[in-house]
Design a protein around this motif. Sequence first.
Motif, PDB file in Angstrom:
ATOM      1  N   ASP A  98      45.630  53.355  43.699  1.00  0.00           N
ATOM      2  CA  ASP A  98      46.412  52.157  43.989  1.00  0.00           C
ATOM      3  C   ASP A  98      45.917  50.916  43.250  1.00  0.00           C
ATOM      4  OD1 ASP A  98      44.062  51.738  45.336  1.00  0.00           O
ATOM      5  OD2 ASP A  98      44.941  51.693  47.340  1.00  0.00           O
ATOM      6  N   LYS A  99      44.956  51.088  42.354  1.00  0.00           N
ATOM      7  CA  LYS A  99      44.503  49.970  41.528  1.00  0.00           C
ATOM      8  C   LYS A  99      43.924  50.506  40.236  1.00  0.00           C
ATOM      9  CE  LYS A  99      39.842  49.643  43.511  1.00  0.00           C
ATOM     10  NZ  LYS A  99      38.849  48.746  44.148  1.00  0.00           N
ATOM     11  N   ALA A 100      43.863  49.634  39.246  1.00  0.00           N
ATOM     12  CA  ALA A 100      43.313  50.027  37.952  1.00  0.00           C
ATOM     13  C   ALA A 100      41.797  50.101  38.024  1.00  0.00           C
ATOM     14  CB  ALA A 100      43.732  49.023  36.883  1.00  0.00           C
ATOM     15  N   PRO A 101      41.187  50.982  37.255  1.00  0.00           N
ATOM     16  CA  PRO A 101      39.719  50.994  37.165  1.00  0.00           C
ATOM     17  C   PRO A 101      39.246  49.861  36.257  1.00  0.00           C
ATOM     18  CG  PRO A 101      40.603  52.570  35.617  1.00  0.00           C
ATOM     19  CD  PRO A 101      41.793  51.984  36.349  1.00  0.00           C
ATOM     20  N   LEU A 110      46.344  57.158  30.393  1.00  0.00           N
ATOM     21  CA  LEU A 110      45.854  56.867  31.744  1.00  0.00           C
ATOM     22  C   LEU A 110      46.488  55.603  32.310  1.00  0.00           C
ATOM     23  CD1 LEU A 110      41.986  57.464  31.853  1.00  0.00           C
ATOM     24  CD2 LEU A 110      43.673  58.338  33.466  1.00  0.00           C
ATOM     25  N   ALA A 111      46.504  54.552  31.507  1.00  0.00           N
ATOM     26  CA  ALA A 111      47.021  53.268  31.976  1.00  0.00           C
ATOM     27  C   ALA A 111      48.510  53.349  32.280  1.00  0.00           C
ATOM     28  CB  ALA A 111      46.748  52.182  30.937  1.00  0.00           C
ATOM     29  N   LEU A 112      49.272  53.998  31.407  1.00  0.00           N
ATOM     30  CA  LEU A 112      50.718  54.071  31.639  1.00  0.00           C
ATOM     31  C   LEU A 112      51.056  55.087  32.721  1.00  0.00           C
ATOM     32  CD1 LEU A 112      52.024  53.569  27.998  1.00  0.00           C
ATOM     33  CD2 LEU A 112      52.006  51.942  29.903  1.00  0.00           C
ATOM     34  N   ASN A 113      50.209  56.075  32.949  1.00  0.00           N
ATOM     35  CA  ASN A 113      50.382  56.928  34.127  1.00  0.00           C
ATOM     36  C   ASN A 113      50.311  56.082  35.404  1.00  0.00           C
ATOM     37  OD1 ASN A 113      50.631  59.223  32.596  1.00  0.00           O
ATOM     38  ND2 ASN A 113      48.664  60.108  33.158  1.00  0.00           N
ATOM     39  N   LEU A 114      49.334  55.179  35.468  1.00  0.00           N
ATOM     40  CA  LEU A 114      49.240  54.272  36.617  1.00  0.00           C
ATOM     41  C   LEU A 114      50.480  53.397  36.710  1.00  0.00           C
ATOM     42  CD1 LEU A 114      45.522  53.077  36.366  1.00  0.00           C
ATOM     43  CD2 LEU A 114      46.494  54.489  38.189  1.00  0.00           C
ATOM     44  N   TYR A 115      50.906  52.862  35.574  1.00  0.00           N
ATOM     45  CA  TYR A 115      52.056  51.956  35.538  1.00  0.00           C
ATOM     46  C   TYR A 115      53.305  52.620  36.117  1.00  0.00           C
ATOM     47  CZ  TYR A 115      55.445  48.711  33.408  1.00  0.00           C
ATOM     48  OH  TYR A 115      56.457  47.813  33.189  1.00  0.00           O
ATOM     49  N   THR A 116      53.529  53.901  35.750  1.00  0.00           N
ATOM     50  CA  THR A 116      54.722  54.595  36.235  1.00  0.00           C
ATOM     51  C   THR A 116      54.613  54.987  37.707  1.00  0.00           C
ATOM     52  OG1 THR A 116      53.879  56.736  35.450  1.00  0.00           O
ATOM     53  CG2 THR A 116      55.293  55.496  33.954  1.00  0.00           C
ATOM     54  N   GLN A 117      53.438  54.770  38.304  1.00  0.00           N
ATOM     55  CA  GLN A 117      53.281  54.962  39.742  1.00  0.00           C
ATOM     56  C   GLN A 117      53.281  53.619  40.472  1.00  0.00           C
ATOM     57  OE1 GLN A 117      53.144  58.247  41.105  1.00  0.00           O
ATOM     58  NE2 GLN A 117      53.817  58.500  38.989  1.00  0.00           N
ATOM     59  N   GLY A 118      53.666  52.561  39.759  1.00  0.00           N
ATOM     60  CA  GLY A 118      53.773  51.253  40.384  1.00  0.00           C
ATOM     61  C   GLY A 118      52.475  50.476  40.461  1.00  0.00           C
ATOM     62  N   ASP A 148      72.160  48.651  42.764  1.00  0.00           N
ATOM     63  CA  ASP A 148      71.661  47.432  43.400  1.00  0.00           C
ATOM     64  C   ASP A 148      70.135  47.409  43.436  1.00  0.00           C
ATOM     65  OD1 ASP A 148      74.233  46.541  43.888  1.00  0.00           O
ATOM     66  OD2 ASP A 148      74.354  47.568  45.823  1.00  0.00           O
ATOM     67  N   SER A 149      69.509  48.526  43.109  1.00  0.00           N
ATOM     68  CA  SER A 149      68.051  48.634  43.189  1.00  0.00           C
ATOM     69  C   SER A 149      67.417  48.412  41.820  1.00  0.00           C
ATOM     70  CB  SER A 149      67.649  50.016  43.711  1.00  0.00           C
ATOM     71  OG  SER A 149      66.255  50.211  43.625  1.00  0.00           O
ATOM     72  N   ASP A 150      66.224  47.812  41.816  1.00  0.00           N
ATOM     73  CA  ASP A 150      65.462  47.643  40.582  1.00  0.00           C
ATOM     74  C   ASP A 150      64.611  48.872  40.253  1.00  0.00           C
ATOM     75  OD1 ASP A 150      66.432  45.074  40.173  1.00  0.00           O
ATOM     76  OD2 ASP A 150      64.830  44.155  41.356  1.00  0.00           O
ATOM     77  N   VAL A 151      64.561  49.842  41.162  1.00  0.00           N
ATOM     78  CA  VAL A 151      63.722  51.024  40.956  1.00  0.00           C
ATOM     79  C   VAL A 151      64.281  51.864  39.807  1.00  0.00           C
ATOM     80  CG1 VAL A 151      62.849  53.157  41.994  1.00  0.00           C
ATOM     81  CG2 VAL A 151      62.984  51.062  43.352  1.00  0.00           C
ATOM     82  N   TRP A 152      63.426  52.230  38.894  1.00  0.00           N
ATOM     83  CA  TRP A 152      63.817  53.000  37.708  1.00  0.00           C
ATOM     84  C   TRP A 152      64.085  54.444  38.090  1.00  0.00           C
ATOM     85  CZ3 TRP A 152      65.425  52.208  32.938  1.00  0.00           C
ATOM     86  CH2 TRP A 152      65.318  53.209  31.988  1.00  0.00           C
ATOM     87  N   ARG A 153      65.308  54.933  37.827  1.00  0.00           N
ATOM     88  CA  ARG A 153      65.670  56.316  38.146  1.00  0.00           C
ATOM     89  C   ARG A 153      66.575  56.849  37.039  1.00  0.00           C
ATOM     90  NH1 ARG A 153      68.874  57.177  42.503  1.00  0.00           N
ATOM     91  NH2 ARG A 153      68.042  59.258  42.888  1.00  0.00           N
ATOM     92  N   VAL A 154      65.962  57.229  35.914  1.00  0.00           N
ATOM     93  CA  VAL A 154      66.719  57.814  34.809  1.00  0.00           C
ATOM     94  C   VAL A 154      66.113  59.178  34.505  1.00  0.00           C
ATOM     95  CG1 VAL A 154      67.373  57.612  32.389  1.00  0.00           C
ATOM     96  CG2 VAL A 154      67.355  55.577  33.840  1.00  0.00           C
ATOM     97  N   PRO A 155      66.904  60.249  34.579  1.00  0.00           N
ATOM     98  CA  PRO A 155      66.362  61.595  34.340  1.00  0.00           C
ATOM     99  C   PRO A 155      65.669  61.698  32.982  1.00  0.00           C
ATOM    100  CG  PRO A 155      68.598  61.717  35.208  1.00  0.00           C
ATOM    101  CD  PRO A 155      68.336  60.276  34.920  1.00  0.00           C
ATOM    102  N   TYR A 156      64.584  62.432  32.974  1.00  0.00           N
ATOM    103  CA  TYR A 156      63.805  62.733  31.772  1.00  0.00           C
ATOM    104  C   TYR A 156      63.044  61.539  31.208  1.00  0.00           C
ATOM    105  CZ  TYR A 156      66.367  67.143  31.784  1.00  0.00           C
ATOM    106  OH  TYR A 156      66.894  68.339  32.147  1.00  0.00           O
ATOM    107  N   LEU A 157      63.167  60.372  31.805  1.00  0.00           N
ATOM    108  CA  LEU A 157      62.464  59.187  31.316  1.00  0.00           C
ATOM    109  C   LEU A 157      61.636  58.596  32.450  1.00  0.00           C
ATOM    110  CD1 LEU A 157      65.226  57.394  29.193  1.00  0.00           C
ATOM    111  CD2 LEU A 157      63.332  58.795  28.364  1.00  0.00           C
ATOM    112  N   PRO A 158      60.385  59.033  32.614  1.00  0.00           N
ATOM    113  CA  PRO A 158      59.555  58.481  33.689  1.00  0.00           C
ATOM    114  C   PRO A 158      59.196  57.019  33.468  1.00  0.00           C
ATOM    115  CG  PRO A 158      58.238  59.911  32.267  1.00  0.00           C
ATOM    116  CD  PRO A 158      59.670  60.079  31.849  1.00  0.00           C
TER     117      PRO A 158
END
Length: 556
Positions: A28-31, A286-294, A353-363
């Motif tokens: 839940d936080k960056a190292p 590693l960093a973008l893996n964290l980013y895609t988990q919010g 209406d949601s800002d949550v990213w939900r596009v198939p094949y594009l995490p």
Amino acid sequence: MLNDPSQKYRPFPPVNLPDRQWPGNTLDKAPQWCSSDLRDGNQALAEPMDNARKRQFFDLLVRCGFKQIEVAFPSASQTDFDFVRGLIEDKLIPDDVVIQVLTPSRPDLIARTFEALKDVPRAIVHLYNATAPVFREVVFSQDKAATRELAVRGAQQIRQLCEQYSQTQWTFEYSPETFCFTELEFSLEVCEAVANVWEPGAERPMIINLPATVEVSTPNIYADQIEWFCRHFSRRQQVSISVHPHNDRGTGVACAELAMLAGADRVEGCLFGNGERTGNVDIVTLALNLYTQGVNPELDFSNLQAIVEAVEECNQLPVHPRHPYAGELVFTAFSGSHQDAIKKGFAAQKTSDSDVWRVPYLPLDPADVGCSYEAVIRVNSQSGKSGAAWLLEQNHGLKLPRGLQIDFSKTVQRETDTHGKEMSTSDIWRLFRARYGLTEQPVVKLLSYDIRSDEQNVCHFSARIRYRNEEQQIAGSGNGLLSGAVDALRRSFDVELEIGDYHEHTLGHQSHSRAVAYLSCQGRHGETRYGVGIDSDVSSASVQALFNAAGGILSD
């Protein structure tokens, strides 16, 4: 290869940790990040970076947001020594950045390291010695006591020198190199002895780095090792636990992530995983893996392509086209089914209406790392109806009806099967225009038209056209504009036409925007041709779309 590899190789033993906690934890936080591109990454290059390229890379790391940067092994070469001196003397180190240097536990090399660091405001001195049985027995012919004593002597010398140069804010880092295949109890013993020398605390920061110097087990075992060490180290609250995974088994990123779940506070690695053998852990991934988990990774990769280009220039090594997040093709779909899912995902995202990213094949939204959507869908012989249609919508605003998508995909398929290559966006646009009459000289070109209704509500259509480079007048009647135009074509060219599908929309959102019309016609023998018309007047666009469909049938 051996039929029975167990004769030569042995599985790595698991850690006895039945109550392990890391599988239930979340990130839940960056190292704390430490880039080792300028040291570990540099020593892995066939042609190490010169001073100019190292400075360029250092500036890049600062712009990315790294606060700890391992810049050199200053006792290893004059180039590294001079680079450290240049950073200090030219005052190139920002106030919020700490440089780190590496030294083995040898008195002369430790002394040389501190010569390089003279007058530095802040620095991390990173001491290491190998502790694993194979190194003790095969490389150094040392027992455990001698190995421990080597680490202790190095720590004592470093403490003495840090106290001598007290104007610098020092952090001490110790690595039991080859930790991942050292007996856990012995790693703990050595680290306790070194910490007793340094006496870490708020005024005397210390990092214990537990490297996977060579990957020898699955990532879950490495996580067990980290959790076990964190539980047993007596000064856990006074030190930062760091990891430095390599990628020999191809699981360096997984090792780092699981180690963080197991209690690691800090990660050392390289941009895009450069490093010895198969490389270090890849900090971008590693960093973008964290980013895609919010989770905010606290590093800035918002212009990732520029970072790729800079690293390739400095390292003289290419970033693979399929490299996670950073590769040229990672956001690209060629497959028809993938393209269809992505196209629908973007359409749903636009109306959601949601800002949550939900596009198939594009995490990850490619725009977040500075990539345009133009590269998301690319067309070759594997592509289906959605690929070319999506590109036409993104680049030209055309929203093709389903029937036209299918028809055009067959045209694209024939083209790609002919030459076997990918089609560029401009190739697709050229093919679309030629197929559906959007050219300067279509088979039937509308020059002008007139429409009037009589008392019986019959529409009388007349038009001036150019047919195969010759101008002529045509006329017909019907219950509307298009039916009158169909009758005029039938009378003039003896062609049977029946309008099937019809769609129209504006190109843009302004009142003076042009309109596009899509129309299909069936001919005398059941053949179907589509036509497309674009004009500032929607009626003119509709008539030209009809003429373009008819032109296809006439040509057939």
